[in-house]
Design an enzyme around this catalytic site. Sequence first.
Site, PDB file in Angstrom:
ATOM      1  N   ASP A 220     -15.498  94.114  22.052  1.00 14.82           N
ATOM      2  CA  ASP A 220     -16.489  94.358  23.098  1.00 14.82           C
ATOM      3  C   ASP A 220     -15.906  94.575  24.472  1.00 14.82           C
ATOM      4  OD1 ASP A 220     -15.592  91.853  23.564  1.00 14.82           O
ATOM      5  OD2 ASP A 220     -17.547  90.879  23.537  1.00 14.82           O
TER       6      ASP A 220
ATOM      7  N   GLU B 228     -18.204  90.458  34.490  1.00 17.70           N
ATOM      8  CA  GLU B 228     -19.088  91.608  34.440  1.00 17.70           C
ATOM      9  C   GLU B 228     -20.473  91.286  35.002  1.00 17.70           C
ATOM     10  OE1 GLU B 228     -17.398  93.531  30.320  1.00 17.70           O
ATOM     11  OE2 GLU B 228     -18.913  91.963  30.221  1.00 17.70           O
TER      12      GLU B 228
END
Lengths: 348, 348
Positions: free
Chosen positions: A235, A64
Amino acid sequence: MSAPSRNAYVPFVSVDNMMKLVLHIGIERMMADLAAEIEADFRRWPLFDKTPRVASHSDIGVIELMPTSDGETYGFKYVNGHPSNMKKGLQTVTAFGLLADVATGYPLMLSEMTILTALRTAATSAMVAKWLAPRGATTMAMIGNGAQAEFQALAFKEICAIREIRLYDIDPAATAKCARNLTGRGLNVVSCTTPEEALLGAQIITTCTADKQNATILTDNMVGSGVHINAVGGDCPGKTELHRDILLRSGIFVEYPPQTRIEGEIQQLAPDHPVTELWQVISGTATGRQDARQITLFDSVGFAIEDFSALRYVHGRLQASGLYLDLDMIADPDDPRDLFGMILRAAA
Amino acid sequence: MSAPSRNAYVPFVSVDNMMKLVLHIGIERMMADLAAEIEADFRRWPLFDKTPRVASHSDIGVIELMPTSDGETYGFKYVNGHPSNMKKGLQTVTAFGLLADVATGYPLMLSEMTILTALRTAATSAMVAKWLAPRGATTMAMIGNGAQAEFQALAFKEICAIREIRLYDIDPAATAKCARNLTGRGLNVVSCTTPEEALLGAQIITTCTADKQNATILTDNMVGSGVHINAVGGDCPGKTELHRDILLRSGIFVEYPPQTRIEGEIQQLAPDHPVTELWQVISGTATGRQDARQITLFDSVGFAIEDFSALRYVHGRLQASGLYLDLDMIADPDDPRDLFGMILRAAA
């Protein structure tokens, strides 16, 4: 060729230098400092450029990029999440980050962020608990005793005055490692053999496990009224820790709804399920905990602004600490239009 | 403490080492190699994770992250665009990039990309012209003689057999700099004082200016039939170089439509104006140039896959060249769950 100019260099904080910085400042003190920085940035939340992180998913993990900007400084973090890494002797999460000057686009600092992310995640959790946890909380259950656990324990000690930590992990070796590391740190550490035992007397429950699946670390009947749940491990899409029924009984607080609805515990709920944004609680425009019996839930996924705060904190201490290395990272020809000539002159 | 393990280190290619690598391989040869790598990746285009770049705009510039992945390797580039930097003695565009292993999320290489972007941009332009330019083209006009100009000239010489380069810039000093750098490189270089003069006899027109505005570098009456336009400079919202009427007369070829419609020359056109994707031309599923009289236009904005190709090329030459430095960038505790213990042990 002449030596590169000052503009060519970007200060780099290595893992070694980050460890030295943490030890120099002190782990607890640094997390309290970070919590203050993060809280200050939450107060000016509307000012930031915000975007859900840019994720590249594969079968076994995710990479990410998490950018943000306050208009003067730009920051981003690169972070991976690969639960299967542990079996290979690698970190589940590693990270690095960069700050840059918005006015020129030139990098200001490159830094390791594996350690810094661990610190800022725990600092954020404890800062949020300061706003949401029941008054007088002194005991925290910690479900999941992996790489994040000690940081959480010490941040809650420092920022929320937690005195007892009750550890549980499906792997007793993780609990033993965590208990050992927390020895002599001013906490009463209790190692437990079931999650139920860990929850005994806890006003705060931190879940921090790493499996990439919809696990049910906490079931509905395990959670009584009046607690604060700090859900750190759920998450990413397909990775949650709490039974849906707990969510339905809780007041839910999030960092950035567009990201949390994809990645957090609330991915289990309807896309319009009401949640409260933390920055509004902190800036006084929304209510935090409503009463002593409410279950408050911080559905933590980690947001770019927290990394930004942490990077700025480190950047602010570079000159005094000297704990960095200059990297020759930016091509800086004498005449900015003469990049080609710079290469030619390097031959000489 | 024990020394960091092999996993802790990320090879870093500095500006100095990138210059050495370019000089070792040879600029022309390296751009031909890069063009081949980029062309090969365009052939397997559908395989890549594609997303428009993630841009953070300010009044005077932009900072962008450009990620992509082929499922095995992940790459991203950080790049800024600040036209006003030149007045401050800074580069308009600077960049760095990273490759990572999709299976673990661990970085494989960090590299400067200011120089590498200049090389890959020119390599892409010339590779695309090989597919689209009229047969037998030998003369190229170059409007805009800044940092990218020499790279374009040499890439077109090497890859498209261009023999004459006709230079024009609103600043004669830029033209003089470019002409000087191209001396003795096997090109007939003609410095011109008007754009019209530069266009004389040119079958290929490269526009590469840096103003952040909707400039009209080329007007409709300046462009005859049968040419190929390589429009490099119009690459962000509000920044274009060509008059709209030229676009309406041209066959338009783009890298990635969702990005080009925002950033390229075609931001001046309707959102459904027909364009052809280059990867389809290269893989044989779409037509390139239709006939000798067609104006073909490569509306170049630069796409993440080109950076990926370039980073992989550099990575493939690291071990043989030795032109890198190991950075202690990844926290790598002996027990991956014991990040905290690693910090404690650093104190000893």
